[in-house]
Design a protein around this motif. Structure first.
Motif, short mmCIF file in Angstrom:
data_model
loop_
_atom_site.label_atom_id
_atom_site.label_comp_id
_atom_site.label_asym_id
_atom_site.label_seq_id
_atom_site.Cartn_x
_atom_site.Cartn_y
_atom_site.Cartn_z
N VAL A 213 -12.43 -12.98 25.66
CA VAL A 213 -13.39 -12.60 26.68
C VAL A 213 -12.73 -11.77 27.77
O VAL A 213 -13.26 -10.74 28.22
CB VAL A 213 -14.07 -13.85 27.28
N LEU B 222 -20.54 -10.51 25.75
CA LEU B 222 -20.15 -11.92 25.74
C LEU B 222 -21.03 -12.71 24.79
O LEU B 222 -20.54 -13.55 24.02
CB LEU B 222 -20.23 -12.48 27.15
N TRP C 22 -14.10 -12.36 37.27
CA TRP C 22 -14.14 -11.33 36.24
C TRP C 22 -15.57 -10.88 36.01
O TRP C 22 -16.47 -11.70 35.82
CB TRP C 22 -13.55 -11.87 34.94
N VAL D 124 -18.22 -9.44 33.60
CA VAL D 124 -18.36 -9.40 32.14
C VAL D 124 -19.75 -8.91 31.77
O VAL D 124 -20.72 -9.12 32.48
CB VAL D 124 -18.10 -10.79 31.50
N ARG E 172 -12.40 -8.13 27.56
CA ARG E 172 -13.63 -7.36 27.72
C ARG E 172 -14.17 -7.45 29.15
O ARG E 172 -15.35 -7.17 29.39
CB ARG E 172 -14.70 -7.88 26.75
N ALA E 173 -13.34 -7.86 30.08
CA ALA E 173 -13.77 -8.10 31.45
C ALA E 173 -12.99 -7.24 32.43
O ALA E 173 -11.91 -6.74 32.13
CB ALA E 173 -13.59 -9.59 31.80
#
Length: 466
Positions: free
Chosen positions: A69, A109, A102, A104, A72-73
């Motif tokens: 995760v 997600l 963060w 996102v 991708r943040a």
């Protein structure tokens, strides 16, 4: 034979809960009314950008997904406050880069969580809406996108289907849950600052460069204007999602008085002159995006004995101003999965215990989210607030065992929300007494302030990072 659990809702909380339950040996079926976003594309509708903090990260760590995760943040170190006169300044969330939140993408997600849940053995059924439930017969009635209906056995049903939960409606029709919805009276509309450059997000992240971002990327930007505000959160590809928060009705400015994009543009030229040039497609964004509502949901009961349970926003939807809705829901999943694993055949006691543990905390974060709206739109530019913030930082540095800002307790620790709420109130009273109306934290005798702190408040629990 594995115990069968039926989940309604395959969004963020539903997918994460399903993965955790499957990993503990349960047979899990998830029914989601929308199409599979990995096939049809993500159709998330109206949503404010998501802020991932320590509570949510811990749940993702336990699921083995945190690293994926975070790749991708976008890190946000604090609030970048933009004043009316065009100045800006960063107010850090934590003490250093070990305490950040963060930004996102909800869609990315959700798809990652769906993949992880399927890999754990979860069966997903997309395009399946819950039409009704017969809790006495332990059956649910589903309707697909073509209008075809079917009934299925579902002895234990868990609703993770959001603030507009269909399962909650079915439960409430069967036995009233004591539902209360409090509207904020304010609403929101999303706009977009596009990417300013062409470098890949991964390269920007590694190099520290900001070429693709029109604003500082590692911050949550706020344009506070008293009774209303704009915020902007960064996206990995270099854009920002901008959200305008205004009263829904009432005198200008409100969504009722702004009308279409031409009137809204004049408002932005007056109140957000530095932001407007960053939104080149303002007219299409404003007229094309709907106005979203903001409410808080309270229930007296989250479950029907051991037959049905609500979790996440389906049980306790809150306004988004503390960035904790997803984090609170993810924390729910950890507690529930652990309780069910310990007593898989006693869902009545498990569901009651889950509500006993989580409801005081969901009530606390609901209250803090409402308070944080006032703080974000107004207090961040108020000299007295800034003095309290500065004095709190000095006390936290001198006596960290006795003082931790409430925001840090909520965002960077695993202390219960209810504890953070009450401790934060007590600390605020002390700060007010120490400042005596002053706007200069440096005018306070710090040694005397530390002595007063230690005499007034007990040490913090040793639970800051779990």
């Amino acid at each position: 034979m594995a115990k069968q659990l039926t989940l309604i809702g395959g969004g963020l909380v539903g997918a994460l809960l399903a993965q955790q339950l499957a990993g503990r040996g349960f047979a899990v079926d998830v029914f989601e009314k929308r199409a599979d976003p990995r096939v049809a594309g993500f159709m998330g509708g109206r949503s404010i950008n998501l802020a991932l903090a320590e509570r949510g990260l811990q749940a993702l760590r336990e699921a083995g997904l945190a690293d994926d995760v975070l790749q991708r943040a976008v890190m946000m170190r604090g609030r970048m406050v933009h004043t009316r006169d065009g100045r800006s300044g960063l107010q850090r969330y934590g003490v250093d880069d070990s305490e950040v939140i963060w930004s996102v993408s909800r869609g990315a997600l959700n798809m990652l969580l769906l993949d992880a849940a399927e890999a754990a053995g979860v069966n997903f059924h997309f395009g399946q809406s819950l039409a009704s439930a017969d809790f006495d017969r332990q059956r649910i009635h589903l309707v697909d996108e073509h209008g075809t209906s079917r009934e299925l056995d579902a002895p234990v049903v868990i609703g993770a289907d959001g603030a507009g939960s269909s399962l909650r409606a079915a439960m409430n029709a069967y036995s009233p849950l004591g539902e209360r919805v409090e509207s904020l009276g304010h609403a929101y509309k999303e706009l977009e600052i596009p990417s300013a450059g062409g470098l890949a997000a991964e390269l920007i992240s590694r190099s520290g460069g900001h070429d693709q971002f029109a604003l500082e990327p590692h911050a949550l930007h706020i344009w506070p204007r008293g009774g209303y505000m704009c915020i902007a959160l960064p996206n990995t590809e270099g854009s920002f999602t901008v959200t305008l928060f205004l009263p829904a009705q009432g005198p200008h400015p409100s969504f009722a008085t702004l009308g279409d994009a031409s009137h809204a543009r004049a408002f932005f030229e007056e109140d957000f002159p530095d932001l407007l040039p960053l939104i080149p497609d303002f007219a299409n964004d404003y007229d094309g995006h709907p106005v979203g509502t903001l409410s808080t949901l309270y229930l007296q009961r989250w479950h029907l004995e051991g037959r049905a349970l609500l979790i996440g926003d389906a049980a306790h939807a809150i306004v988004p101003f503390h960035g904790q809705g997803m984090n609170c829901g993810f924390e729910d999943t950890v507690v529930l999965a652990s309780l069910l694993a310990a007593a898989p055949d006693d869902t009545a006691d498990v569901f009651a215990e889950f509500q006993r543990i989580r409801q005081p905390n969901s009530d606390a974060i609901a209250a803090m989210a409402l308070e944080n709206y006032v703080e974000m739109r107004d207090s961040v530019a108020d000299p007295h607030y800034l003095a309290k913030r500065a004095l709190g930082a000095l006390l936290a540095e001198r006596a960290p065992e006795h003082f931790m800002a409430r925001y840090r307790m909520v965002t960077f620790s695993h202390l219960p929300y209810a504890y953070a709420f009450e401790r934060g109130r007590a600390q605020d009273v002390l700060l007010e007494q120490l400042l005596r109306g002053s706007t200069d934290a440096n005018a306070v005798d710090l040694n005397a302030a530390v002595d007063a702190l230690r005499a007034t408040l007990p040490p913090l629990p040793d639970l800051r990072h779990g």
